[in-house]
Scaffold this motif. Structure first.
Motif, PDB file in Angstrom:
ATOM      1  N   LEU A 115      86.393 -19.127   4.111  1.00  0.00           N
ATOM      2  CA  LEU A 115      85.412 -20.086   3.607  1.00  0.00           C
ATOM      3  C   LEU A 115      84.908 -20.926   4.774  1.00  0.00           C
ATOM      4  N   ASP A 116      84.486 -20.234   5.838  1.00  0.00           N
ATOM      5  CA  ASP A 116      84.034 -20.916   7.048  1.00  0.00           C
ATOM      6  C   ASP A 116      82.543 -21.240   7.015  1.00  0.00           C
ATOM      7  N   GLY A 117      81.940 -21.099   5.831  1.00  0.00           N
ATOM      8  CA  GLY A 117      80.515 -21.358   5.684  1.00  0.00           C
ATOM      9  C   GLY A 117      79.720 -20.098   5.452  1.00  0.00           C
ATOM     10  N   SER A 118      80.330 -18.944   5.676  1.00  0.00           N
ATOM     11  CA  SER A 118      79.604 -17.684   5.519  1.00  0.00           C
ATOM     12  C   SER A 118      79.762 -17.110   4.109  1.00  0.00           C
ATOM     13  N   GLN A 119      80.702 -17.646   3.330  1.00  0.00           N
ATOM     14  CA  GLN A 119      80.948 -17.109   1.990  1.00  0.00           C
ATOM     15  C   GLN A 119      81.035 -18.252   0.987  1.00  0.00           C
ATOM     16  N   THR A 120      79.997 -19.058   0.918  1.00  0.00           N
ATOM     17  CA  THR A 120      80.028 -20.236   0.063  1.00  0.00           C
ATOM     18  C   THR A 120      79.735 -19.926  -1.400  1.00  0.00           C
ATOM     19  N   ASP A 121      79.480 -18.660  -1.736  1.00  0.00           N
ATOM     20  CA  ASP A 121      79.179 -18.310  -3.121  1.00  0.00           C
ATOM     21  C   ASP A 121      80.407 -17.823  -3.877  1.00  0.00           C
ATOM     22  N   TYR A 122      81.599 -17.991  -3.310  1.00  0.00           N
ATOM     23  CA  TYR A 122      82.780 -17.446  -3.947  1.00  0.00           C
ATOM     24  C   TYR A 122      83.888 -18.485  -4.040  1.00  0.00           C
ATOM     25  N   ALA A 123      84.673 -18.375  -5.095  1.00  0.00           N
ATOM     26  CA  ALA A 123      85.899 -19.147  -5.230  1.00  0.00           C
ATOM     27  C   ALA A 123      87.028 -18.146  -5.396  1.00  0.00           C
ATOM     28  N   PHE A 124      88.126 -18.370  -4.737  1.00  0.00           N
ATOM     29  CA  PHE A 124      89.260 -17.462  -4.802  1.00  0.00           C
ATOM     30  C   PHE A 124      90.373 -18.124  -5.601  1.00  0.00           C
ATOM     31  N   GLY A 125      90.893 -17.407  -6.584  1.00  0.00           N
ATOM     32  CA  GLY A 125      91.939 -17.972  -7.414  1.00  0.00           C
ATOM     33  C   GLY A 125      92.674 -16.883  -8.153  1.00  0.00           C
ATOM     34  N   PHE A 126      93.259 -17.246  -9.301  1.00  0.00           N
ATOM     35  CA  PHE A 126      94.019 -16.273 -10.073  1.00  0.00           C
ATOM     36  C   PHE A 126      93.619 -16.351 -11.536  1.00  0.00           C
ATOM     37  N   PRO A 127      93.408 -15.186 -12.183  1.00  0.00           N
ATOM     38  CA  PRO A 127      93.068 -15.173 -13.607  1.00  0.00           C
ATOM     39  C   PRO A 127      94.311 -15.332 -14.467  1.00  0.00           C
ATOM     40  N   VAL A 128      94.153 -15.996 -15.595  1.00  0.00           N
ATOM     41  CA  VAL A 128      95.244 -16.182 -16.560  1.00  0.00           C
ATOM     42  C   VAL A 128      94.805 -15.634 -17.910  1.00  0.00           C
ATOM     43  N   GLU A 129      95.643 -14.777 -18.485  1.00  0.00           N
ATOM     44  CA  GLU A 129      95.345 -14.154 -19.780  1.00  0.00           C
ATOM     45  C   GLU A 129      96.346 -14.537 -20.867  1.00  0.00           C
ATOM     46  N   THR A 130      97.458 -15.183 -20.505  1.00  0.00           N
ATOM     47  CA  THR A 130      98.488 -15.511 -21.494  1.00  0.00           C
ATOM     48  C   THR A 130      98.801 -17.001 -21.525  1.00  0.00           C
ATOM     49  N   PRO A 181     112.143 -16.639  -0.179  1.00  0.00           N
ATOM     50  CA  PRO A 181     112.844 -15.925   0.898  1.00  0.00           C
ATOM     51  C   PRO A 181     111.978 -15.506   2.082  1.00  0.00           C
ATOM     52  N   SER A 182     110.687 -15.223   1.882  1.00  0.00           N
ATOM     53  CA  SER A 182     109.867 -14.721   2.991  1.00  0.00           C
ATOM     54  C   SER A 182     108.748 -15.660   3.408  1.00  0.00           C
ATOM     55  N   GLY A 183     108.357 -16.594   2.536  1.00  0.00           N
ATOM     56  CA  GLY A 183     107.263 -17.512   2.839  1.00  0.00           C
ATOM     57  C   GLY A 183     105.883 -16.958   2.545  1.00  0.00           C
ATOM     58  N   ARG A 184     105.811 -15.782   1.948  1.00  0.00           N
ATOM     59  CA  ARG A 184     104.521 -15.152   1.598  1.00  0.00           C
ATOM     60  C   ARG A 184     104.315 -15.356   0.102  1.00  0.00           C
ATOM     61  N   MET A 185     103.472 -16.324  -0.267  1.00  0.00           N
ATOM     62  CA  MET A 185     103.390 -16.761  -1.653  1.00  0.00           C
ATOM     63  C   MET A 185     102.318 -16.026  -2.456  1.00  0.00           C
ATOM     64  N   VAL A 186     102.649 -15.813  -3.737  1.00  0.00           N
ATOM     65  CA  VAL A 186     101.726 -15.241  -4.717  1.00  0.00           C
ATOM     66  C   VAL A 186     101.677 -16.190  -5.911  1.00  0.00           C
ATOM     67  N   VAL A 187     100.466 -16.443  -6.413  1.00  0.00           N
ATOM     68  CA  VAL A 187     100.281 -17.237  -7.629  1.00  0.00           C
ATOM     69  C   VAL A 187      99.561 -16.345  -8.627  1.00  0.00           C
ATOM     70  N   CYS A 188     100.123 -16.183  -9.832  1.00  0.00           N
ATOM     71  CA  CYS A 188      99.521 -15.261 -10.797  1.00  0.00           C
ATOM     72  C   CYS A 188     100.000 -15.574 -12.206  1.00  0.00           C
ATOM     73  N   ASP A 189      99.391 -14.920 -13.185  1.00  0.00           N
ATOM     74  CA  ASP A 189      99.868 -14.934 -14.571  1.00  0.00           C
ATOM     75  C   ASP A 189     101.091 -14.020 -14.620  1.00  0.00           C
ATOM     76  N   PRO A 190     102.284 -14.534 -14.933  1.00  0.00           N
ATOM     77  CA  PRO A 190     103.489 -13.703 -14.844  1.00  0.00           C
ATOM     78  C   PRO A 190     103.572 -12.601 -15.886  1.00  0.00           C
TER      79      PRO A 190
END
Length: 243
Positions: free
Chosen positions: A138-153, A70-79
């Motif tokens: 991730l424009d080259g100034s923060q190459t030591d990080y990956a952004f994602g979502f944790p899953v526990e289930t 409905p809004s176009g603002r997406m979230v990806v997560c462990d439900p």
């Protein structure tokens, strides 16, 4: 009809098994600026193949239903372990869009979901961009990080930010949560599980994740003009090259 009643009414129309625990396993994508797998788009194509541990594997695609955005603002997560999440900076089109799983059988014979995606357009993605929350780059100034979502289930999900509140309110009820788990386990093929259901103004798409628990990264697929054509979660089944 209130939110909880609406969810329960939908669940009553879904054949349910007794609530079963979801199978989980350990896994992690690790840190670092990780580029997408070369198969992130082609895994959904007919006849797609890859090599895992030096052995050939084939992909098949499962269409699990349409997601209402409905809004176009997406979230990806462990439900089932999801705090109110911050939606990605980029907004996607609104409407109803197909959700697909690219499934492969590992050399050990297990069937796993390698990628899950929302397809916003039939235009072809020509480049991929890591999906980021506001304030991150991730424009080259923060190459030591990956952004994602944790899953526990052992489960991931796609949902619009406008659906998060109604979904979390419904899932806070223990009985409703158990019925969701049972309904998810009902929708399965050889251990691969999925479920798409309505919540509030939209819907939530759930799916089993790779080898289970871990940390997974999502990417926007962009066409030649920079428009978003897909959002894909790489679920760590196919080894990714590292820079």
């Amino acid at each position: 009809m209130d939110i909880a009643s609406g969810v329960l009414d939908w669940l009553r129309r879904v054949p349910l098994l007794a609530a079963l625990p979801l199978v989980t396993a350990c896994g992690s994508a690790g840190n670092g600026q990780i580029p997408p797998s070369a198969l992130i788009g082609s895994a959904f194509e007919a006849g797609a193949r890859a090599s895992v541990d030096g052995k050939p594997v084939e992909f098949s695609t499962i269409a699990i239903g349409d997601l209402a955005v409905p809004s176009g603002r997406m979230v990806v997560c462990d439900p089932f372990a999801c705090e109110p999440g911050i939606p990605f900076t980029r907004q996607v089109p609104t409407g109803r869009f197909p959700v697909q799983l690219a499934v492969t059988r590992t050399p050990s014979g297990e069937q796993r979901v390698a990628y899950a995606r929302i397809l916003f357009s039939d235009r072809r993605a020509v480049r991929w961009e890591m999906a980021l929350p506001p304030g991150e780059s991730l424009d080259g100034s923060q190459t030591d990080y990956a952004f994602g979502f944790p899953v526990e289930t052992g489960t991931g999900s796609f949902m619009d930010a406008a659906v998060q509140g109604p979904y979390l309110a419904a899932a806070a009820d223990r009985n409703t949560k158990q019925q969701l788990i049972a309904a998810l386990n009902e929708r399965q093929t050889s251990g691969v599980t999925w479920l798409v259901g309505p919540f509030g103004p939209g819907s939530v798409a759930m799916f089993s994740t790779g080898f289970g628990d871990g940390y997974y990264i999502s990417y926007f697929g962009l066409d030649g003009t920079g428009r978003i054509v897909s959002l894909t979660a790489d679920l760590g089944v196919i080894e990714r090259p590292r820079r």
